[in-house]
Design an enzyme around this catalytic site. Structure first.
Site, PDB file in Angstrom:
ATOM      1  N   ARG A  35       2.809  -8.540   8.523  1.00  0.00           N
ATOM      2  CA  ARG A  35       1.485  -8.831   9.067  1.00  0.00           C
ATOM      3  C   ARG A  35       1.628  -9.998  10.045  1.00  0.00           C
ATOM      4  NH1 ARG A  35      -1.560 -10.383   3.906  1.00  0.00           N
ATOM      5  NH2 ARG A  35      -3.304 -10.731   5.305  1.00  0.00           N
ATOM      6  N   LYS A  50       1.446 -10.976  -4.764  1.00  0.00           N
ATOM      7  CA  LYS A  50       0.128 -10.708  -5.353  1.00  0.00           C
ATOM      8  C   LYS A  50      -0.689  -9.723  -4.507  1.00  0.00           C
ATOM      9  CE  LYS A  50      -2.444 -14.804  -3.715  1.00  0.00           C
ATOM     10  NZ  LYS A  50      -3.547 -14.205  -2.990  1.00  0.00           N
ATOM     11  N   ASP A  51      -0.220  -9.439  -3.266  1.00  0.00           N
ATOM     12  CA  ASP A  51      -0.886  -8.436  -2.434  1.00  0.00           C
ATOM     13  C   ASP A  51      -0.290  -7.043  -2.598  1.00  0.00           C
ATOM     14  OD1 ASP A  51      -2.603 -10.314  -1.321  1.00  0.00           O
ATOM     15  OD2 ASP A  51      -1.285 -10.740   0.371  1.00  0.00           O
ATOM     16  N   THR A  55     -14.655 -17.914  -2.508  1.00  0.00           N
ATOM     17  CA  THR A  55     -13.469 -17.137  -2.879  1.00  0.00           C
ATOM     18  C   THR A  55     -13.847 -15.668  -2.860  1.00  0.00           C
ATOM     19  OG1 THR A  55     -11.814 -16.635  -4.567  1.00  0.00           O
ATOM     20  CG2 THR A  55     -13.977 -17.320  -5.358  1.00  0.00           C
ATOM     21  N   LEU A 101     -11.991 -11.789  -7.498  1.00  0.00           N
ATOM     22  CA  LEU A 101     -12.799 -11.631  -8.717  1.00  0.00           C
ATOM     23  C   LEU A 101     -12.229 -12.484  -9.849  1.00  0.00           C
ATOM     24  CD1 LEU A 101     -13.585  -7.800  -8.823  1.00  0.00           C
ATOM     25  CD2 LEU A 101     -14.900  -9.636  -7.782  1.00  0.00           C
ATOM     26  N   ARG A 102     -10.900 -12.606  -9.892  1.00  0.00           N
ATOM     27  CA  ARG A 102     -10.262 -13.458 -10.903  1.00  0.00           C
ATOM     28  C   ARG A 102     -10.754 -14.890 -10.778  1.00  0.00           C
ATOM     29  NH1 ARG A 102      -6.332 -17.222 -10.390  1.00  0.00           N
ATOM     30  NH2 ARG A 102      -6.035 -16.628  -8.221  1.00  0.00           N
ATOM     31  N   ARG A 103     -10.683 -15.444  -9.566  1.00  0.00           N
ATOM     32  CA  ARG A 103     -11.133 -16.830  -9.396  1.00  0.00           C
ATOM     33  C   ARG A 103     -12.622 -16.962  -9.687  1.00  0.00           C
ATOM     34  NH1 ARG A 103      -7.701 -17.072  -4.037  1.00  0.00           N
ATOM     35  NH2 ARG A 103      -5.724 -17.909  -4.823  1.00  0.00           N
ATOM     36  N   ARG A 123     -13.559 -14.288   3.071  1.00  0.00           N
ATOM     37  CA  ARG A 123     -12.445 -13.437   3.514  1.00  0.00           C
ATOM     38  C   ARG A 123     -11.809 -14.041   4.753  1.00  0.00           C
ATOM     39  NH1 ARG A 123     -11.936  -8.162   3.128  1.00  0.00           N
ATOM     40  NH2 ARG A 123      -9.902  -8.658   4.004  1.00  0.00           N
ATOM     41  N   GLY A 124     -10.675 -13.465   5.152  1.00  0.00           N
ATOM     42  CA  GLY A 124      -9.965 -13.934   6.338  1.00  0.00           C
ATOM     43  C   GLY A 124      -8.651 -14.592   5.960  1.00  0.00           C
ATOM     44  N   ASN A 125      -7.822 -14.819   6.973  1.00  0.00           N
ATOM     45  CA  ASN A 125      -6.549 -15.475   6.699  1.00  0.00           C
ATOM     46  C   ASN A 125      -6.783 -16.957   6.399  1.00  0.00           C
ATOM     47  OD1 ASN A 125      -6.647 -16.919   9.186  1.00  0.00           O
ATOM     48  ND2 ASN A 125      -5.773 -15.175  10.251  1.00  0.00           N
ATOM     49  N   THR A 162      -8.685 -19.031   8.975  1.00  0.00           N
ATOM     50  CA  THR A 162     -10.091 -18.631   9.034  1.00  0.00           C
ATOM     51  C   THR A 162     -10.872 -19.234   7.871  1.00  0.00           C
ATOM     52  OG1 THR A 162      -9.497 -16.556  10.112  1.00  0.00           O
ATOM     53  CG2 THR A 162     -11.665 -16.650   9.068  1.00  0.00           C
ATOM     54  N   ARG A 163     -10.289 -19.193   6.687  1.00  0.00           N
ATOM     55  CA  ARG A 163     -10.966 -19.733   5.500  1.00  0.00           C
ATOM     56  C   ARG A 163     -11.181 -21.240   5.627  1.00  0.00           C
ATOM     57  NH1 ARG A 163      -8.967 -16.175   0.336  1.00  0.00           N
ATOM     58  NH2 ARG A 163      -8.674 -14.238   1.452  1.00  0.00           N
ATOM     59  N   CYS A 170      -7.735  -5.459  -6.696  1.00  0.00           N
ATOM     60  CA  CYS A 170      -8.763  -6.480  -6.499  1.00  0.00           C
ATOM     61  C   CYS A 170     -10.042  -6.182  -7.269  1.00  0.00           C
ATOM     62  CB  CYS A 170      -9.096  -6.592  -5.019  1.00  0.00           C
ATOM     63  SG  CYS A 170      -7.733  -7.265  -4.102  1.00  0.00           S
TER      64      CYS A 170
END
Length: 313
Positions: free
Chosen positions: A15, A85-86, A129, A132-134, A151-153, A156-157, A244
């Site tokens: 990516r 994790k992805d 965030t 869902l885990r967090r 969302r976003g990289n 961005t966050r 997710c």
């Protein structure tokens, strides 16, 4: 049939986010140091393009790896470097995880321009965030907080946080550390209070399963203690339909004597059921033994009321 490339000329599919490129360049440097010629093939995945909806609603983590797998299938690239994790728990037919590398810090990081910690946030503060885990773990710690999607990289966050859209955000510490942004971390959550995601902080390398030459070439990069830990974590997630769409955490520690301690937690996104937490230990020396521990922990979660992800229609 695609042409068979020699191991002297490797192409890494990646990516194009700053963090993904760092990861690919890290692997590139390690392979070059072992005498391989290595190039990068940058790609934009569907997961990078769809930013207005949470991953759980648009197809899960596979959105970040599908295009990379197509490049492997077509022979345009030979290996794909992923944040583990992805990576979906079940790889498509014809692909294999050839290598898991040494883990960076697996913890979650609390990032805020104004507040030093989660406890310091005022009542009703907005925390960003899209995990869902967090979300379920944050709500277990601070039910009064307002958890909003983010969302976003990484850049961005952080920009959205800087614009004041959130009082704080929670990110993986590993990404911030890899990009030399550790100073943005106000504090790290210890696993006891905020259990990490399966595989968080570890890098995995995916190849076509018929490329035994590449699998052999990647063996020097394998860090077996990390692989044993994440194999157990991912087995929990796999058994519960992990993507997710499951609010699930799993984190393993490996002692010097070979004892693997696996903690897992499942939360109810509706907030009706209390957080379910399980811990088990086993002596492991193989990936199969690590996965067996993960499966046992998953069964214990299910026995206590955790629910598998609903199958996609």
């Amino acid at each position: 049939m695609t042409a068979t490339h020699t191991s002297s000329s490797l192409v890494i599919a990646t990516r194009e986010s700053r963090l993904a490129l760092w990861q690919a360049e890290h692997v590139q440097a390690l392979l070059r140091a072992r005498g391989h010629q290595v190039e990068l093939l940058g790609m934009t995945t569907k997961g990078d393009q769809i930013l207005d909806r949470s991953l759980s609603k648009v197809g899960g983590k596979g959105l970040f790896v599908k295009e990379l797998e197509v490049a492997l299938e077509e022979g345009r690239a030979h290996i794909a470097v992923h944040s583990l994790k992805d990576v979906p728990m079940e790889l498509p037919e014809g692909f294999v995880l050839a290598c898991v590398m040494e883990r960076e810090d697996p913890r979650d990081a609390f990032v805020s321009p104004r507040y030093a910690s989660l406890d310091a946030l005022p009542q009703g503060a907005v925390v960003g965030t899209s995990s869902l885990r967090r979300q379920v773990l944050l709500q277990a710690l601070r039910p009064d907080l307002k958890i909003e999607p983010l969302r976003g990289n990484l850049d961005t966050r952080l920009r959205k946080l800087g614009e004041g859209q959130y009082d704080a955000i929670v990110l993986a510490a590993a990404g911030l550390k890899r990009l030399n942004m550790a100073e943005r971390i106000r504090c790290e959550f210890e696993p006891g209070s905020m259990l990490p995601a399966a595989g968080q902080g570890a890098l995995g390398i995916e190849v076509r399963s018929d490329r035994t030459d590449l699998i052999a070439a990647l063996q020097p990069l394998v860090h077996m203690p990390t692989w044993l830990r994440v194999a157990a974590e991912r087995a929990v997630s796999r058994r519960l339909g992990g993507s997710c769409s499951v609010p699930l955490a799993a984190h393993a520690l490996l002692a010097d004597d070979g004892t693997l301690t696996l903690d897992a937690a499942w939360g109810d996104i509706e907030g009706v059921q209390a957080l379910i937490q399980v811990r088990q230990q086993a002596h492991v020396t193989t990936l199969d033994q690590a996965e067996a521990l993960g499966n046992a922990v998953a069964e214990q979660l299910l026995a206590q009321g955790a629910r598998c992800a609903a199958k996609a229609e």
